[in-house]
Design an enzyme around this catalytic site. Structure first.
Site, PDB file in Angstrom:
ATOM      1  N   GLU A 143     -23.606 -33.294 -25.663  1.00  0.00           N
ATOM      2  CA  GLU A 143     -23.217 -34.688 -25.430  1.00  0.00           C
ATOM      3  C   GLU A 143     -24.244 -35.331 -24.511  1.00  0.00           C
ATOM      4  OE1 GLU A 143     -19.514 -35.195 -23.288  1.00  0.00           O
ATOM      5  OE2 GLU A 143     -19.936 -37.320 -23.032  1.00  0.00           O
ATOM      6  N   THR A 194     -21.883 -52.003 -34.018  1.00  0.00           N
ATOM      7  CA  THR A 194     -22.248 -50.685 -34.565  1.00  0.00           C
ATOM      8  C   THR A 194     -23.615 -50.764 -35.248  1.00  0.00           C
ATOM      9  OG1 THR A 194     -19.943 -50.115 -34.869  1.00  0.00           O
ATOM     10  CG2 THR A 194     -21.520 -48.875 -36.173  1.00  0.00           C
ATOM     11  N   CYS A 383      -6.466 -27.497  -1.241  1.00  0.00           N
ATOM     12  CA  CYS A 383      -7.670 -27.564  -0.429  1.00  0.00           C
ATOM     13  C   CYS A 383      -7.413 -28.388   0.843  1.00  0.00           C
ATOM     14  CB  CYS A 383      -8.852 -28.064  -1.260  1.00  0.00           C
ATOM     15  SG  CYS A 383     -10.406 -27.420  -0.639  1.00  0.00           S
ATOM     16  N   GLU A 407     -13.410 -30.446  11.066  1.00  0.00           N
ATOM     17  CA  GLU A 407     -14.010 -31.552  10.318  1.00  0.00           C
ATOM     18  C   GLU A 407     -13.662 -32.903  10.959  1.00  0.00           C
ATOM     19  OE1 GLU A 407     -12.734 -31.623   6.182  1.00  0.00           O
ATOM     20  OE2 GLU A 407     -14.108 -33.260   5.671  1.00  0.00           O
ATOM     21  N   HIS A 520      -8.824 -24.689  -5.801  1.00  0.00           N
ATOM     22  CA  HIS A 520      -8.404 -25.781  -6.699  1.00  0.00           C
ATOM     23  C   HIS A 520      -7.822 -25.208  -7.990  1.00  0.00           C
ATOM     24  CE1 HIS A 520     -10.182 -29.257  -4.580  1.00  0.00           C
ATOM     25  NE2 HIS A 520     -11.015 -28.343  -4.106  1.00  0.00           N
ATOM     26  N   GLU A 522      -6.194 -26.627 -10.211  1.00  0.00           N
ATOM     27  CA  GLU A 522      -6.217 -27.578 -11.333  1.00  0.00           C
ATOM     28  C   GLU A 522      -7.372 -27.337 -12.301  1.00  0.00           C
ATOM     29  OE1 GLU A 522      -6.851 -28.283  -8.187  1.00  0.00           O
ATOM     30  OE2 GLU A 522      -8.240 -29.960  -7.909  1.00  0.00           O
TER      31      GLU A 522
END
Ligand code: GLN
Length: 545
Positions: A143, A194, A383, A407, A520, A522
């Protein structure tokens, strides 16, 4: 079988769903028994999207091998169920980086280094690397990011033009995705954009083999004929990518159009039929849910759904696994205070705090977590969400009022989340050093790491396994100096690195479902196999109703 290449370009405008179209075609070819891989070539100059703002670029998708990639790779993994790696995403920046490094080493032996052939050769190398190794895929879909006509995209288009003549017409196929808009004032579908887009492609020497038209409605035969005639493709090589309610319908619609069949014929792929039972079942469950649950996502990027793409999909998968629709309520954490949580979260069956960077909105996330903990609302923290859950617990249960993350407050005495400057990296088997003052690019714990699950916990009930692997993308870690004090107040460390040095999952005992994970989950959720933590989170949310 030699690897066949399918190049997917886009015209007219961006956001037509090129990534989804490529992934859906890949899924169809896979159900025909072919092995498929997909690669995204991004024309921007960043070496990878890791340093890009999610507001601009959407989510950064992390692979097992720790590459920070374009969110389209998430679609590829979800539709193909094959792990992607750093090979599956390349940018102009990465290509130039390699060429310049070679030039500095003197590899070009005094030649003038130019876009053609040096940059284009490097692009071709990146594409062809997909067909290397012991077990090359039958099909590689490439792609190309951006839209035809963009200046940045030109070297990529030139590279695929050359590849087609080098590899042969039987081995390569060009698919061009365009827009066929419907003009309501005229009551007509318009083909001119197009035609112009194909003209643009032709001017750089690429003749598309298949035109895929994104359109609000199905394109009638006479119009397809017209597009075929003007764009110089077979009459049965014009397909519609019609707007759908559910993204997992796309492979089914493509199949009905005969899209994969045409691709198989043109590339001389083995004539097998696609088996779409699993996809049909998936869409059926999505369309006919037994119920609904509402999940609040408390984060910073709430106005841009693309920033939480994988998270959003993982919640949908968790819903599918429980036969329910998950309604998402995006809550801007900057607006949350202890005074308004009851009002904001009224009617929510679960609260999720996703990953993130920086202090903005953190106090609101902590208020949301406090509410979830005290009111026994099912909670999943990912996280930064897990880190905030630890801070909340330390402040309000363990009495460490100044608890924080390094942090956000480098000087707090109670930094329950901190920067580990030295740690043993299981993936590389090296002791890694992190410099407090180093630049932002390469200092994160990235990619898949093993996690040992403590028996008798929510985590174990979800996974049903003693050892799992999950993907990370963060700098800061749980500070073990606070393990005893937090543990004595009821925090359970249900997932750790195999040597116990890193806390990966925390949970609470006297709560229906309260879990925070440093990784993570997900990224590893699939439409047909929801991630266990999302499956159990949604189950808990459903039980609360
Ligand atoms: N900002 C936190 C860290 O760097 C959390 C990162 C995240 O949520 N991905 O550790």
């Amino acid at each position: 079988m030699k690897t066949k290449f399918i190049f997917v370009t886009g015209g007219v405008l961006s956001s037509l769903g090129k990534g989804l179209a490529a992934a859906s075609l890949g899924a169809l070819l896979k159900t025909r028994g072919l092995s498929v891989t997909i690669q995204k070539l991004d024309p921007y100059i960043n070496v990878d999207p890791g340093t890009m703002n999610p507001f601009q670029h959407g989510e950064v998708f992390v692979t097992d091998d720790g590459a920070e990639t374009d969110l389209d790779l998430g679609h590829y993994e979800r539709y193909l169920n094959v792990p992607m790696s750093h090979k599956n995403n390349t940018t102009s920046g990465a290509i130039y980086n390699r060429v310049i490094a070679k030039e500095r080493r003197g590899d070009y032996l005094g030649a003038t280094v130019q876009v053609i052939p040096h940059i284009t050769d490097e692009i071709k190398r990146a594409v062809l690397s997909l067909s290397e190794g012991d077990d090359p895929p039958d099909v590689a879909i490439i792609e190309i990011g951006g839209t035809v006509g963009d200046i940045e995209g030109l070297p990529f288009l030139e590279a695929i033009r050359q590849l087609k003549s080098e590899l042969g017409r039987d081995s390569c196929l060009n698919i061009h995705l365009t827009l066929v808009p419907y003009l309501s004032s005229a009551g007509e579908l318009k083909t001119k954009p197009t035609q112009h887009s194909v003209k643009e492609l032709l001017s750089i020497g690429i003749q598309p083999d298949i035109i895929l038209c994104r359109c609000e409605k199905n394109i009638p035969q006479d119009l397809r004929k017209k597009i075929a005639l003007f764009c110089n493709v077979d009459e049965d090589a014009v397909f519609t990518s019609v707007d759908v309610k559910n993204i997992y319908e796309v492979p089914l619609r493509f199949y009905e159009e005969g899209f994969d069949q045409k691709v198989a014929i043109m590339l001389r792929l083995p004539a097998r039929n696609a088996n779409l039972e699993a996809w049909k079942h998936l869409v059926d469950v999505c369309m006919h849910p037994k119920g609904r649950v509402t999940i609040a996502i408390v984060g910073k990027y709430v106005d841009l759904k693309e920033a939480y793409k994988s998270l959003h999909e993982a919640l949908v998968h968790g819903g599918v696994a429980n036969g329910v629709t998950v309604d998402l309520r995006y809550v801007n954490s900057e607006n949350v205070t202890d005074a308004n949580t009851a009002e904001i979260f009224a009617g929510c069956d679960g609260i999720l705090v996703p990953g993130g960077f920086g202090y903005r909105g953190v106090e609101g996330k902590i208020c949301a977590i406090r509410y979830a903990r005290e009111k026994k609302v099912p909670f999943l923290g990912i996280c930064l969400g897990m880190q905030c859950a630890v801070i909340e617990f330390a402040r309000h249960v363990a009495g460490l009022e100044d608890a924080n993350s390094e942090e956000f407050d480098p000087h707090s005495k109670s930094n329950v989340i901190y920067l580990m400057t030295e740690w043993f990296d299981f993936r590389t088997q090296n002791v890694e050093h992190r410099d407090r003052a180093s630049d932002k690019g390469g200092t994160m714990r990235l990619g898949a790491y093993p996690c040992k699950i403590l028996p008798g916990t929510q985590a174990e009930r979800a996974y049903g396994q003693e050892m799992v692997e999950e993907r990370h993308r963060h700098r800061y870690e749980f500070n073990n100096a606070f393990k005893d004090v937090l543990g004595s107040k009821g925090m359970i460390f249900s997932g750790t690195s195999p040597d116990n040095s890193l806390v990966e999952i925390v949970e609470l005992a006297d709560h229906p479902w309260f879990l925070g994970c440093q990784f993570h989950p997900e990224f590893k959720s699939r439409p047909m196999a929801a991630h266990p933590l999302f499956r159990e989170f949604i189950r808990a949310a459903q039980l609360r109703k």
